[in-house]
Motif scaffolding. Structure first.
Motif, PDB file in Angstrom:
ATOM      1  N   ASN A  62       0.814  -1.217   0.000  1.00 19.94           N
ATOM      2  CA  ASN A  62       0.000   0.000   0.000  1.00 19.94           C
ATOM      3  C   ASN A  62       0.849   1.269   0.000  1.00 19.94           C
ATOM      4  O   ASN A  62       0.491   2.252  -0.654  1.00 19.94           O
ATOM      5  N   LEU A  63       1.976   1.253   0.690  1.00 22.80           N
ATOM      6  CA  LEU A  63       2.874   2.412   0.648  1.00 22.80           C
ATOM      7  C   LEU A  63       3.414   2.611  -0.769  1.00 22.80           C
ATOM      8  O   LEU A  63       3.480   3.742  -1.263  1.00 22.80           O
ATOM      9  N   ALA A  64       3.790   1.522  -1.426  1.00 28.56           N
ATOM     10  CA  ALA A  64       4.306   1.618  -2.794  1.00 28.56           C
ATOM     11  C   ALA A  64       3.220   2.125  -3.750  1.00 28.56           C
ATOM     12  O   ALA A  64       3.500   2.947  -4.632  1.00 28.56           O
ATOM     13  N   SER A  65       2.001   1.661  -3.574  1.00 29.49           N
ATOM     14  CA  SER A  65       0.887   2.108  -4.434  1.00 29.49           C
ATOM     15  C   SER A  65       0.636   3.602  -4.272  1.00 29.49           C
ATOM     16  O   SER A  65       0.481   4.331  -5.264  1.00 29.49           O
ATOM     17  N   ILE A  66       0.599   4.065  -3.045  1.00 33.10           N
ATOM     18  CA  ILE A  66       0.369   5.492  -2.788  1.00 33.10           C
ATOM     19  C   ILE A  66       1.530   6.310  -3.354  1.00 33.10           C
ATOM     20  O   ILE A  66       1.326   7.372  -3.942  1.00 33.10           O
ATOM     21  N   ALA A  67       2.756   5.808  -3.206  1.00 31.41           N
ATOM     22  CA  ALA A  67       3.930   6.515  -3.728  1.00 31.41           C
ATOM     23  C   ALA A  67       3.830   6.695  -5.239  1.00 31.41           C
ATOM     24  O   ALA A  67       4.048   7.790  -5.762  1.00 31.41           O
ATOM     25  N   VAL A  68       3.499   5.617  -5.950  1.00 29.94           N
ATOM     26  CA  VAL A  68       3.369   5.673  -7.414  1.00 29.94           C
ATOM     27  C   VAL A  68       2.295   6.677  -7.806  1.00 29.94           C
ATOM     28  O   VAL A  68       2.514   7.534  -8.668  1.00 29.94           O
ATOM     29  N   ALA A 115       2.797   3.368 -14.236  1.00 27.87           N
ATOM     30  CA  ALA A 115       1.367   3.589 -14.420  1.00 27.87           C
ATOM     31  C   ALA A 115       0.696   3.709 -13.055  1.00 27.87           C
ATOM     32  O   ALA A 115       1.175   3.148 -12.065  1.00 27.87           O
ATOM     33  N   VAL A 116      -0.398   4.434 -13.023  1.00 32.00           N
ATOM     34  CA  VAL A 116      -1.183   4.547 -11.799  1.00 32.00           C
ATOM     35  C   VAL A 116      -1.657   3.140 -11.420  1.00 32.00           C
ATOM     36  O   VAL A 116      -2.071   2.366 -12.276  1.00 32.00           O
ATOM     37  N   VAL A 117      -1.549   2.827 -10.146  1.00 31.87           N
ATOM     38  CA  VAL A 117      -1.988   1.511  -9.681  1.00 31.87           C
ATOM     39  C   VAL A 117      -3.158   1.683  -8.735  1.00 31.87           C
ATOM     40  O   VAL A 117      -3.250   2.670  -8.016  1.00 31.87           O
ATOM     41  N   GLU A 118      -4.028   0.716  -8.789  1.00 30.44           N
ATOM     42  CA  GLU A 118      -5.173   0.762  -7.899  1.00 30.44           C
ATOM     43  C   GLU A 118      -4.772   0.121  -6.578  1.00 30.44           C
ATOM     44  O   GLU A 118      -4.402  -1.051  -6.528  1.00 30.44           O
ATOM     45  N   GLY A 119      -4.815   0.901  -5.534  1.00 30.62           N
ATOM     46  CA  GLY A 119      -4.466   0.391  -4.218  1.00 30.62           C
ATOM     47  C   GLY A 119      -5.707   0.002  -3.440  1.00 30.62           C
ATOM     48  O   GLY A 119      -6.835   0.244  -3.869  1.00 30.62           O
ATOM     49  N   ASN A 120      -5.462  -0.595  -2.305  1.00 30.10           N
ATOM     50  CA  ASN A 120      -6.575  -0.996  -1.447  1.00 30.10           C
ATOM     51  C   ASN A 120      -7.189   0.190  -0.712  1.00 30.10           C
ATOM     52  O   ASN A 120      -8.339   0.130  -0.301  1.00 30.10           O
ATOM     53  N   TYR A 121      -6.386   1.251  -0.541  1.00 31.41           N
ATOM     54  CA  TYR A 121      -6.830   2.379   0.275  1.00 31.41           C
ATOM     55  C   TYR A 121      -6.503   3.699  -0.406  1.00 31.41           C
ATOM     56  O   TYR A 121      -5.516   3.815  -1.118  1.00 31.41           O
TER      57      TYR A 121
END
Length: 193
Positions: A62-68, A115-121
């Motif tokens: 989730n940290l990586a997703s938000i970072a991206v 690319a933008v990634v869909e995270g859980n939060y």
């Protein structure tokens, strides 16, 4: 009426100019950010950390997703890159083989905007989770738990500055313990905070 050869020549010139503009713009985007990958040779957290491996991996993802998503949304400006570097470094310390964190760090080091990634939060929800988990880690005690708690609480305030509880907890930490040094996380696993 212009001849077919003249129309064809004009069409080729317009196409060539359009392609060169697109190419130059793509090159400009590629050069517009400098990524200094986090230097994580070994995790600063051991098995003594009060988190299970699955939980560590979930937070890392989730940290990586938000970072991206932050880098892409802010068009890779310096502030977004700096913030993302902290999040990715912490993700790699929590779970050194986390797929999303490893892939994103690699892509950025090659100058590719992921690319933008869909995270859980959403960032706001993850910020609340980080704050809550940081407070629990503080209560659990232990040097590693308290160290991670400080990072979680500061990230929480930075991710959602409208969350008064997160900002207050982060500022109280800063007043009580001084500014948080991110270099052990981002630049060298040899230096422990």
């Amino acid at each position: 009426f212009p001849s077919l050869a003249v129309v064809k020549g004009i069409w080729q010139a317009v196409t060539a100019m359009a392609l060169s503009v697109v190419f130059l713009h793509a090159q400009e985007d590629r050069k517009s950010f400098q990524w200094s990958p986090p230097k994580v040779t070994r995790s600063i957290f051991s098995s003594q950390l009060g988190m299970l491996d699955a939980e560590r991996d979930e937070y890392a993802t989730n940290l990586a997703s938000i970072a991206v998503n932050q880098i892409v949304a802010d068009k890779a400006d310096k502030a977004a890159i700096d913030e993302a570097r902290k999040m990715l470094a912490l993700a790699l310390h929590l779970s050194p083989r986390n797929k999303r964190a490893v892939v994103v760090s690699f892509q950025l080091s090659k100058g590719l905007l992921p690319a933008v990634v869909e995270g859980n939060y959403s960032p706001q929800v993850l910020a609340r989770l980080l704050l809550t988990r940081g407070q629990l880690l503080t209560k659990d005690g232990g040097a590693e738990n308290k160290r991670l708690a400080r990072y979680f609480i500061q990230l929480s305030a930075e991710m959602d500055p409208k969350n008064e509880d997160a900002v207050y907890a982060s500022e109280v930490q800063r007043l009580d313990h001084g500014a948080l040094d991110w270099s052990p996380v981002t630049d060298s696993a040899e230096k422990l905070p």
